[in-house]
Design an enzyme around this catalytic site. Structure first.
Site, PDB file in Angstrom:
ATOM      1  N   CYS A 115      26.571   4.792  -3.469  1.00 44.53           N
ATOM      2  CA  CYS A 115      27.036   5.162  -5.066  1.00 44.53           C
ATOM      3  C   CYS A 115      25.824   4.602  -5.717  1.00 44.53           C
ATOM      4  CB  CYS A 115      28.119   4.166  -5.501  1.00 44.53           C
ATOM      5  SG  CYS A 115      28.204   4.132  -7.348  1.00 44.53           S
ATOM      6  N   SER A 147      28.059   0.659  -7.696  1.00 46.84           N
ATOM      7  CA  SER A 147      28.038   0.037  -6.169  1.00 46.84           C
ATOM      8  C   SER A 147      29.682   0.575  -5.812  1.00 46.84           C
ATOM      9  CB  SER A 147      27.944  -1.213  -6.241  1.00 46.84           C
ATOM     10  OG  SER A 147      28.280  -1.833  -7.393  1.00 46.84           O
ATOM     11  N   CYS A 148      30.280   1.771  -6.162  1.00 49.29           N
ATOM     12  CA  CYS A 148      31.483   2.153  -5.586  1.00 49.29           C
ATOM     13  C   CYS A 148      31.641   1.893  -4.243  1.00 49.29           C
ATOM     14  CB  CYS A 148      31.712   3.232  -6.250  1.00 49.29           C
ATOM     15  SG  CYS A 148      31.842   3.662  -8.002  1.00 49.29           S
TER      16      CYS A 148
END
Lengths: 221, 231
Positions: free
Chosen positions: B133, B137-138
């Site tokens: 990501c 910070s997916c």
């Protein structure tokens, strides 16, 4: 006012090496899990949505110098201050100085498991027909927008191929600005590495993003 | 788990765990020195914040303990390893996972926050998949838990899309030139789970035994599944 995200890092030159981490090493100091829990619990009050919290995080001036949970904490404090829920002098004092504001809900211990298991799905029904189909050649929008967006800078003004339609999803750009969900069709768009990085790109590299419909326009073959 | 010190090379004194880890954290993140002259300042600040939130009735303190316990001991990459192992042994499940990952994963009771819309991508000899990501910070929490520090780092997020082979090299992974690399940047609420290739020499293995070979990194695409010899 100019909107600047400090979090849009794809393709930038960042010095340093990747430091690997064993599985199970989730936190590195005692306050980190507490910041996670406070953030999730306050998220559970329904005072803001995830896109609003991402927008606050990515615009923190010290973003690049902060660790992940420092970013979470600073963003949480700002989200609450913006809503007059908790003011900075209360955190300094370590106690309530002003009466609480109404919140929609409070996340109780007994509800946590169900709330996490349910999550917050973003899939929505919309009436319009999707403009693009798998296989279509599309070009992403070029212009910089003055708000939170999920089109990374490295993928702006680039031509790629629509690979998959995910259905209509809550539109992050609008939701982050408190303008409602405004759901749109969401697609996976895949780019050749050379389109993104030039002729020296690693052979065979392909990179995809998930793009809302308004990020895209048809591109002549 | 938070205090698991087995990676720490320096144990020369009786230390307070928090302080020790405070020091480590900066090394992990950016390699810069901490801004906090006083050790434990963050602990105090977070405690203060928690007191205010409790006094105002915004949070249920007991809910915090449940949240922490959930992500420290219940939801982690062993969940994803079970998904992968099932896909390795059961062709019908594999087909379902590739067609409708959200439902196939939910059938194993891994659902919810940061995994509402799942896609599984399968490594083959021809294509290796890697997930990043670049914008935050997916990460697919229900199957992998909380992301490791490097996944959230500027170094990984900047390089994964541009030089994935260089990133893989840092993880000790080298792929043949004939394997194309596909990077998935999770820019919306769709979350990706990499299904690594099943190692050779595991014919007839049980699902549980296979799950032990499935590492967190192999499900992000920065690693490969362990071989029977590496087990």
């Amino acid at each position: 006012m100019t909107y600047t995200s400090h979090a849009d890092l794809g393709g930038q030159d960042v010095p340093g090496r990747i430091v690997q981490e064993p599985e199970g090493e989730v936190f590195h100091s005692a306050w980190e899990p507490r910041v996670l829990a406070l953030t999730l619990a306050m998220g559970g009050t329904g005072s803001w949505n995830i896109d609003q919290s991402r927008s606050v995080r990515e615009t923190l001036p010290a973003y690049a110098r902060m660790s992940y949970y420092e970013i979470w904490l600073a963003a949480l404090e700002r989200l609450m201050a913006d809503r007059l829920q908790v003011l900075p002098d209360e955190i300094e004092a370590g106690r309530m100085l002003y009466p609480p504001r109404e919140t929609k809900r409070v996340l109780r211990a007994a509800e946590v498991a169900a709330a996490l298991a349910k999550g917050s799905p973003t899939l929505r029904q919309i009436d319009s027909q999707p403009r693009f189909r798998a296989g279509d050649r599309v070009r992403t929008q070029v212009r910089h927008v003055e708000h939170h967006t999920r089109l990374p800078a490295y993928a702006r003004g680039k031509t790629g191929i629509v690979e998959h339609l995910h259905g209509a999803h809550v539109f992050a750009d609008a939701n982050a600005q408190g303008l409602g969900e405004q759901p749109q069709w969401l697609y996976t768009v895949v780019f050749d590495g050379r389109e993104l990085w030039g002729a020296n790109s690693a052979p065979g590299l392909r990179v995809s993003i998930d793009a809302w419909e308004c990020y895209l326009e048809h591109s002549a073959p | 788990m938070a205090h698991d010190p087995h990676h720490e090379p320096h144990h020369d004194h009786d230390h307070d765990h928090d302080h020790e880890h405070e020091h480590e954290r900066h090394g992990h993140d950016h390699g810069h020195d901490g801004d906090h002259s006083e050790l434990g300042a963050m602990d105090l600040r977070v405690r203060a914040l928690q007191s205010v939130l409790s006094q105002k009735g915004y949070i249920d303190p007991a809910a915090l303990d449940v949240l922490i316990d959930t992500y420290q001991s219940k939801i982690g990459p062993r969940n994803g390893a079970r998904v992968v192992a099932r896909a390795w042994v059961d062709p019908t499940y594999r087909e379902w996972l590739m067609r409708d990952a959200s439902a196939a994963i939910a059938s194993l009771d891994f659902t919810g926050r940061q995994g509402e819309h799942m896609i599984a991508v399968e490594n083959t000899d021809d294509q290796h998949n890697m997930v990043v990501c670049t914008l935050c910070s997916c990460y697919p929490w229900p199957v992998l838990g909380l992301p490791p520090t490097w996944y959230k780092s500027a170094v990984y997020r900047s390089r994964a899309v541009k030089d994935p082979r260089g990133v893989l090299a840092e993880f000790g992974v080298s792929l043949p030139d004939t394997t194309a690399i596909r990077v998935w940047d999770s820019t919306a609420e769709v979350r990706y789970l990499v299904v690594p290739q099943r190692p050779a020499g595991t014919e007839g293995w049980s699902e549980d035994r296979l799950a032990d070979l499935v590492t967190r990194d192999s499900m992000i695409g920065t690693g490969l599944a362990r071989t029977p010899e590496q087990r």
